[in-house]
Design a protein around this motif. Sequence first.
Motif, PDB file in Angstrom:
ATOM      1  N   ALA A 283      23.366 -31.998  50.820  1.00  0.00           N
ATOM      2  CA  ALA A 283      24.946 -31.531  50.121  1.00  0.00           C
ATOM      3  C   ALA A 283      25.923 -30.270  51.062  1.00  0.00           C
ATOM      4  N   GLY A 284      24.507 -29.738  51.144  1.00  0.00           N
ATOM      5  CA  GLY A 284      24.720 -27.879  52.364  1.00  0.00           C
ATOM      6  C   GLY A 284      25.728 -28.843  53.406  1.00  0.00           C
ATOM      7  N   VAL A 285      25.480 -30.311  54.157  1.00  0.00           N
ATOM      8  CA  VAL A 285      25.906 -30.199  55.380  1.00  0.00           C
ATOM      9  C   VAL A 285      27.335 -30.819  54.852  1.00  0.00           C
ATOM     10  N   GLY A 286      27.336 -31.745  53.669  1.00  0.00           N
ATOM     11  CA  GLY A 286      28.675 -32.326  53.314  1.00  0.00           C
ATOM     12  C   GLY A 286      29.596 -31.286  52.940  1.00  0.00           C
ATOM     13  N   MET A 287      28.865 -30.424  52.370  1.00  0.00           N
ATOM     14  CA  MET A 287      29.668 -29.206  52.437  1.00  0.00           C
ATOM     15  C   MET A 287      31.143 -28.384  53.688  1.00  0.00           C
ATOM     16  N   LEU A 288      30.195 -28.106  54.498  1.00  0.00           N
ATOM     17  CA  LEU A 288      30.656 -27.414  55.805  1.00  0.00           C
ATOM     18  C   LEU A 288      31.227 -28.577  56.282  1.00  0.00           C
ATOM     19  N   LEU A 289      31.278 -30.012  55.643  1.00  0.00           N
ATOM     20  CA  LEU A 289      31.994 -31.178  57.203  1.00  0.00           C
ATOM     21  C   LEU A 289      32.954 -30.890  56.246  1.00  0.00           C
ATOM     22  N   ASP A 290      33.433 -30.719  54.600  1.00  0.00           N
ATOM     23  CA  ASP A 290      34.646 -30.917  54.046  1.00  0.00           C
ATOM     24  C   ASP A 290      34.950 -29.752  54.510  1.00  0.00           C
ATOM     25  N   VAL A 291      34.382 -28.366  54.309  1.00  0.00           N
ATOM     26  CA  VAL A 291      35.295 -27.213  55.019  1.00  0.00           C
ATOM     27  C   VAL A 291      35.862 -27.104  56.081  1.00  0.00           C
ATOM     28  N   HIS A 292      35.045 -28.316  57.298  1.00  0.00           N
ATOM     29  CA  HIS A 292      36.167 -27.954  58.137  1.00  0.00           C
ATOM     30  C   HIS A 292      36.893 -29.415  58.657  1.00  0.00           C
ATOM     31  N   ARG A 293      36.689 -30.130  57.583  1.00  0.00           N
ATOM     32  CA  ARG A 293      37.946 -31.497  57.708  1.00  0.00           C
ATOM     33  C   ARG A 293      38.975 -30.662  57.329  1.00  0.00           C
ATOM     34  N   ARG A 294      39.271 -29.628  56.354  1.00  0.00           N
ATOM     35  CA  ARG A 294      40.188 -29.095  55.483  1.00  0.00           C
ATOM     36  C   ARG A 294      40.899 -28.270  56.573  1.00  0.00           C
ATOM     37  N   LEU A 295      39.778 -27.283  57.605  1.00  0.00           N
ATOM     38  CA  LEU A 295      40.385 -26.251  58.178  1.00  0.00           C
ATOM     39  C   LEU A 295      40.902 -27.048  59.314  1.00  0.00           C
ATOM     40  N   TRP A 296      40.726 -27.984  60.464  1.00  0.00           N
ATOM     41  CA  TRP A 296      40.960 -29.226  60.709  1.00  0.00           C
ATOM     42  C   TRP A 296      42.267 -29.620  61.177  1.00  0.00           C
ATOM     43  N   ARG A 297      42.257 -30.171  59.295  1.00  0.00           N
ATOM     44  CA  ARG A 297      43.969 -30.391  58.773  1.00  0.00           C
ATOM     45  C   ARG A 297      45.062 -29.879  59.152  1.00  0.00           C
ATOM     46  N   ASP A 298      44.364 -28.274  58.861  1.00  0.00           N
ATOM     47  CA  ASP A 298      45.299 -27.178  59.336  1.00  0.00           C
ATOM     48  C   ASP A 298      45.273 -25.833  60.344  1.00  0.00           C
ATOM     49  N   GLY A 299      44.778 -27.364  61.322  1.00  0.00           N
ATOM     50  CA  GLY A 299      44.564 -26.794  62.856  1.00  0.00           C
ATOM     51  C   GLY A 299      43.802 -25.387  63.252  1.00  0.00           C
ATOM     52  N   ALA A 300      43.447 -25.273  62.794  1.00  0.00           N
ATOM     53  CA  ALA A 300      42.062 -24.057  62.438  1.00  0.00           C
ATOM     54  C   ALA A 300      40.373 -24.757  62.616  1.00  0.00           C
ATOM     55  N   LEU A 301      39.650 -23.422  63.601  1.00  0.00           N
ATOM     56  CA  LEU A 301      38.215 -23.961  63.603  1.00  0.00           C
ATOM     57  C   LEU A 301      37.608 -23.681  62.550  1.00  0.00           C
ATOM     58  N   LEU A 302      36.460 -24.257  62.216  1.00  0.00           N
ATOM     59  CA  LEU A 302      34.596 -24.109  61.714  1.00  0.00           C
ATOM     60  C   LEU A 302      34.243 -23.341  63.145  1.00  0.00           C
ATOM     61  N   THR A 303      33.534 -22.864  63.085  1.00  0.00           N
ATOM     62  CA  THR A 303      32.353 -22.237  64.143  1.00  0.00           C
ATOM     63  C   THR A 303      30.873 -21.955  63.067  1.00  0.00           C
ATOM     64  N   LEU A 304      30.297 -22.075  63.277  1.00  0.00           N
ATOM     65  CA  LEU A 304      28.846 -22.250  62.775  1.00  0.00           C
ATOM     66  C   LEU A 304      28.001 -21.696  63.902  1.00  0.00           C
TER      67      LEU A 304
END
Length: 113
Positions: free
Chosen positions: A62-83
């Motif tokens: 569930a945590g991996v899925g949430m991180l992927l969702d945050v990544h997708r939401r940022l990516w759509r706006d041209g932003a980057l998620l870094t762990l």
Amino acid sequence: MAEGVRVGATTKSTVPLVEVAITDDIDTAAVPALTATFTEILSLRPHRVVVDLAECRGLDAAGVGMLLDVHRRLWRDGALLTLRSPTPRLRRILDLARVGHVLHIAADDGETP
């Protein structure tokens, strides 16, 4: 804001960077509160979100899925998620989930995306 989460934002006229330190597990029980926290963060429309995992003890599907969702939401706006700074255990979980090619994972504070 979720318990076990510290948030710091570097802001000017836009939000170039938001850093989040997760100090508890990212698991099924924590996902609803973390999702609400990330929704609040994403409403700032940051250019980059760094999630510090150095003190995070566990991660489930569930945590991996949430991180992927945050990544997708940022990516759509041209932003980057870094762990940043996942423990060896968390890194193994991320590798087993085969998300290393999707999520940007920085080994430590010195690595930049």
